[in-house]
Design a protein around this motif. Structure first.
Motif: not given
Length: 187
Positions: A22-28, A110-115, A127-135, A137-139
C-alpha cells in the motif's frame, strides 16, 4: 509437548493471506530524505553489504532460476515480519544491489501499513506490475526513490558523480547513476 503441538489446531493450519503493498503517498523528496535518515540511523557507510543488512533484519535472499516455474514474487513478507527477497539468477551484481534496496524499500515503506491495517496477513510485491493498477505503480515509484537515496546519498553521490566514479563507488548500474544525477539536478 512442543509449543506447536499446544497451539489451537485451527490457528496452526490457518491460511495466511498475502496482500499487495500500500503506497505511503509521501512526496519523492520526503521518501528520499527518509531513506537517507534510515541509512544514517544504522550507521551505514558506502560499500556496506546489503545482503548482510537484509539478513540482520529477518530477511533472506533466494535466486530464481531461468527455468523456475514461479517467476512472480520479488519480496514476500510473513505476518511476523520475516521476509524473502527473490532475485533473478541471470542479472548482474550491480542490478541486484539496486533490487535489494528496492525490496527493502517495500519492507520499510509499505509493510507497516499493510501490517497495521491487516493483522495476521503478509505482504507480497511482484516483479511486474500492471500499469493500470495505480496504487501498485505508485508503490514501485516509492520503492525506487527509497533505493536510490538509500544507496546513493545526495552529498556523497554528488562528489562521486563529479569524480566520474559513482557506479563503482555505490555498486549500481550506470543507468541508476544517471537517474539519481537527474533527480538531484546535476545532470
Amino acid at each position: 509437548m512442543t509449543e506447536d503441538e499446544m497451539r489451537d489446531p485451527a490457528e496452526f493450519h490457518r491460511e495466511v493471506s498475502y496482500l499487495p503493498p500500500q503506497p505511503t503517498r509521501a512526496t519523492k523528496s520526503a521518501i528520499m530524505a527518509f531513506a537517507e535518515q534510515q541509512r544514517k540511523a544504522v550507521n551505514l557507510e558506502t560499500g556496506f553489504q546489503l545482503a548482510d543488512l537484509i539478513q540482520a533484519n529477518g530477511g533472506a535472499i533466494e535466486y530464481i532460476g531461468f527455468m523456475d516455474e514461479d517467476q512472480t514474487d520479488a519480496i514476500v513478507i510473513e505476518p511476523d515480519g520475516n521476509f524473502v527477497v527473490r532475485l533473478s539468477s541471470h542479472t548482474g551484481e550491480l542490478r541486484d544491489h539496486f533490487t535489494l534496496a528496492h525490496e527493502l524499500g517495500h519492507k520499510v515503506l509499505h509493510w507497516p501499513r499493510v501490517r497495521d491495517d491487516n493483522p495476521g496477513s503478509g505482504m507480497r510485491a511482484t516483479r511486474r506490475v500492471d500499469d493500470s493498477k495505480e496504487e501498485l505503480v505508485r508503490c514501485e515509484w516509492e520503492a525506487n526513490w527509497f533505493a536510490s537515496a538509500f544507496l546513493m546519498p545526495a552529498e556523497e553521490f554528488t562528489a562521486a558523480y563529479s569524480a566520474g566514479n559513482a557506479s563503482e563507488t555505490f555498486g549500481v548500474t550506470r543507468a541508476a547513476v544517471e537517474v539519481r544525477a537527474k533527480t538531484l539536478g546535476i545532470r
